[in-house]
Write a protein that holds these residues in place. Structure first.
Motif, PDB file in Angstrom:
ATOM      1  N   THR A  69       0.841  -1.199   0.000  1.00  0.00           N
ATOM      2  CA  THR A  69       0.000   0.000   0.000  1.00  0.00           C
ATOM      3  C   THR A  69       0.870   1.240   0.000  1.00  0.00           C
ATOM      4  N   PRO A  70       0.322   2.358  -0.462  1.00  0.00           N
ATOM      5  CA  PRO A  70       1.118   3.605  -0.439  1.00  0.00           C
ATOM      6  C   PRO A  70       1.614   3.953   0.945  1.00  0.00           C
ATOM      7  N   GLU A  71       0.822   3.690   1.957  1.00  0.00           N
ATOM      8  CA  GLU A  71       1.275   3.996   3.312  1.00  0.00           C
ATOM      9  C   GLU A  71       2.448   3.131   3.691  1.00  0.00           C
ATOM     10  N   GLY A  72       2.461   1.887   3.212  1.00  0.00           N
ATOM     11  CA  GLY A  72       3.543   0.974   3.521  1.00  0.00           C
ATOM     12  C   GLY A  72       4.851   1.366   2.845  1.00  0.00           C
ATOM     13  N   THR A  73       4.738   1.996   1.666  1.00  0.00           N
ATOM     14  CA  THR A  73       5.965   2.386   0.956  1.00  0.00           C
ATOM     15  C   THR A  73       6.602   3.624   1.566  1.00  0.00           C
ATOM     16  N   ARG A  74       5.853   4.373   2.368  1.00  0.00           N
ATOM     17  CA  ARG A  74       6.394   5.582   3.009  1.00  0.00           C
ATOM     18  C   ARG A  74       7.274   5.239   4.195  1.00  0.00           C
ATOM     19  N   ARG A  75       7.202   4.038   4.654  1.00  0.00           N
ATOM     20  CA  ARG A  75       7.976   3.669   5.863  1.00  0.00           C
ATOM     21  C   ARG A  75       9.436   3.586   5.616  1.00  0.00           C
TER      22      ARG A  75
END
Length: 75
Positions: A69-75
């Motif tokens: 998910t996009p949120e996961g790639t921000r980590r």
């Protein structure tokens, strides 16, 4: 033996027979309850194992989804 003594003896024998019958029924019911308890205990252990496996699967999937998910790639 007097009539009263015979009557008392019959009453006692009837009470004894009734007690023995009730006692046998109680023993049978207790054995049945014990078997049900043991079966329930086994079932609960099996269900607990299944819940633990499913929880691990959910956690693994959640981690995989968060990576995509996009949120996961921000980590």
């Amino acid at each position: 033996m007097t009539d009263l003594e015979r009557e008392l003896l019959r009453a006692f024998e009837q009470l004894q027979t009734a007690y023995e019958t009730q006692h046998q029924e109680w023993q049978s019911a207790y054995a049945s309850l014990q078997a049900m308890f043991e079966a329930t205990q086994r079932d609960n252990a099996a269900l607990s194992d299944q819940v633990q496996r499913l929880s691990r699967q959910v956690n693994d999937l959640s981690e995989k989804v968060s990576r995509w998910t996009p949120e996961g790639t921000r980590r």
